[in-house]
Design an enzyme around this catalytic site. Sequence first.
Site, PDB file in Angstrom:
ATOM      1  CD  GLU A 146      23.371 -20.636 -30.771  1.00 32.26           C
ATOM      2  OE1 GLU A 146      24.135 -20.748 -31.748  1.00 32.26           O
ATOM      3  OE2 GLU A 146      22.146 -20.483 -30.868  1.00 32.26           O
ATOM      4  CD  GLU A 152      26.581   1.897 -35.268  1.00 29.94           C
ATOM      5  OE1 GLU A 152      26.846   2.311 -36.413  1.00 29.94           O
ATOM      6  OE2 GLU A 152      25.840   0.922 -35.054  1.00 29.94           O
TER       7      GLU A 152
END
Length: 305
Positions: free
Chosen positions: A87, A118
């Site tokens: 963004e 992860e």
Amino acid sequence: MKNFESRGHLLTEQVNPNSEDLDRLTSLELVDLFNQEDAKTLSAIAAARFELAKAVEIIAEALRHGGRLFYIGAGTSGRLGVLDAAECPPTFCTPPELVQGIIAGGAGALVRSSEDLEDRAEDGAEAIAQRQVHDLDVVVGITAGGTTPFVRGAIAAAKARGAKTVGIACVPADQVRWDVDVDIRLLVGAEVLAGSTRLKAGTVTKMALNILSTGAMVRLGKVYGNRMVDVAVTNTKLRDRAVRTIQDLTDLSRDRASELLENSKKRVKLALLMHWSGLDAEESSRLLTKYQGNLRAAREAVKQK
């Protein structure tokens, strides 16, 4: 690296006594409970205000001197980092490489669960190496429980390369420690749904990232007052916002503001400086460059002449 095999003691994994009868609540009671629990995110941000402010300053200083900002995480934490990074270009007209989000498992993990990825600290370190992180950069590690090996491996590798590091976690430091330059702890307590850190932990993390990226861009002069003067004019909505911004700050008519925007090649900041200074686009652009893109500083310089 410390082994975190037992995670039951972590704040993010504990059972919330306020929601023990979650499956017996009415829909309205459930909504009210979420509302009450989510209110804790505001207190968590307030408690971390000094650390957040320090991180804003470190990030702004790095970007000012040619560095980059990296967010790195897995699962929800990784998705939030990628979202915030994505963004920045439309909001602040920054190049895509300036703020980057790294998620364990890559782009596919944005829409498909890949939490098993992860657990590899070496993958986090490799992600840092691939992007050639260096001493001008800042790496923000995001991990609700503070234990994610992918993130911790990345932070360790970033520090070894001389980068500044910021950690964001939702557990107290005495439960999980790590070596970072700024240690941000967002303590929202146990989740309504035990262990589901996409809830309060995710919400408060999004709030923190909003502050870090927006705060840094404000410090860099990409905002004038509270207006997005560096917005990328890429669609009808953003063009309308750009024209309205010029109108609001100059009292020009819509037609004149639109004309000014076109003459500046759709650069709001440049259009405003052209209006205030009386200079053409080329001269105004040089003046902005002189003041590192800071519109307020450039305008003050014009006033003093």
